[in-house]
Design an enzyme around this catalytic site. Structure first.
Site, PDB file in Angstrom:
ATOM      1  N   CYS A  59       0.800  -1.304   0.211  1.00 48.89           N
ATOM      2  CA  CYS A  59      -0.067   0.401   0.237  1.00 48.89           C
ATOM      3  C   CYS A  59       0.964   1.409  -0.326  1.00 48.89           C
ATOM      4  CB  CYS A  59      -0.655  -0.237   1.180  1.00 48.89           C
ATOM      5  SG  CYS A  59       0.063  -0.272   2.389  1.00 48.89           S
ATOM      6  N   HIS A 110      -2.305   1.321   6.650  1.00 51.64           N
ATOM      7  CA  HIS A 110      -2.547   0.782   5.437  1.00 51.64           C
ATOM      8  C   HIS A 110      -3.551   2.986   5.004  1.00 51.64           C
ATOM      9  CE1 HIS A 110      -4.072  -0.923   1.340  1.00 51.64           C
ATOM     10  NE2 HIS A 110      -5.166  -0.310   1.360  1.00 51.64           N
ATOM     11  N   HIS A 122      -5.817   2.096  -3.633  1.00 50.81           N
ATOM     12  CA  HIS A 122      -4.968   1.226  -3.225  1.00 50.81           C
ATOM     13  C   HIS A 122      -4.621   0.290  -3.495  1.00 50.81           C
ATOM     14  CE1 HIS A 122      -7.273  -1.103  -1.278  1.00 50.81           C
ATOM     15  NE2 HIS A 122      -8.433  -0.681  -1.935  1.00 50.81           N
TER      16      HIS A 122
END
Length: 148
Positions: A59, A110, A122
């Site tokens: 990510c 994240h 992402h």
């Protein structure tokens, strides 16, 4: 006459300061929009833990790579990115803002890039993808947003 010259100089100074601020804001917006577009080009690229190249992204690797290609160097991890930038509310998100989630802890673990229309790009275990901020899972683990 002296008063006129001083007034003119002050007015011109304020004009140029305002103009330079506008350019600075435009440049910042420009790299965020570019980073968003760059990240979207990699939809479908597989997830790779620690990956920060088109052969595979995690990510923060996707965010780091996209912003670097757009001309802005960010920290490498989601946690470090979260400690930077200006906090932005969910309702004030703009294209290129970073959106953070607490997926493995109560901290920002994240990160993705907001692309508009309540969506973000992402990299997750399913690879680089676009998801909705309204997705029940992402809504539940939403941690906050930053403008870099």
């Amino acid at each position: 006459m002296k008063r006129f010259v001083i007034t003119t100089l002050v007015t011109l100074s304020l004009f140029f300061v305002g103009f330079s601020e506008t350019n600075h804001t435009y440049a910042a917006t420009n790299y965020r929009v570019k980073a968003s577009a760059i990240a979207q080009k990699y939809v479908g690229v597989p997830y790779r833990w620690g990956g920060s190249s088109p052969s595979g992204f995690d990510c923060s690797g996707l965010v780091y790579y996209s912003f670097k290609k757009a001309g802005k160097t960010l920290p490498r991890t989601a946690g470090e990115m979260y400690r930077r930038g200006t906090t932005v509310s969910k309702r004030n998100l703009r294209v290129g803002d970073l959106v953070f989630f607490h997926t493995t802890s109560k901290c920002a673990s994240h990160v993705g890039i907001y692309i508009g229309a309540n969506k973000f790009v992402h990299s997750s275990s399913k690879g680089v993808r676009i998801d909705s901020m309204s997705n029940p899972y992402w809504s539940k683990v939403y941690h906050g947003s930053k403008r870099m």
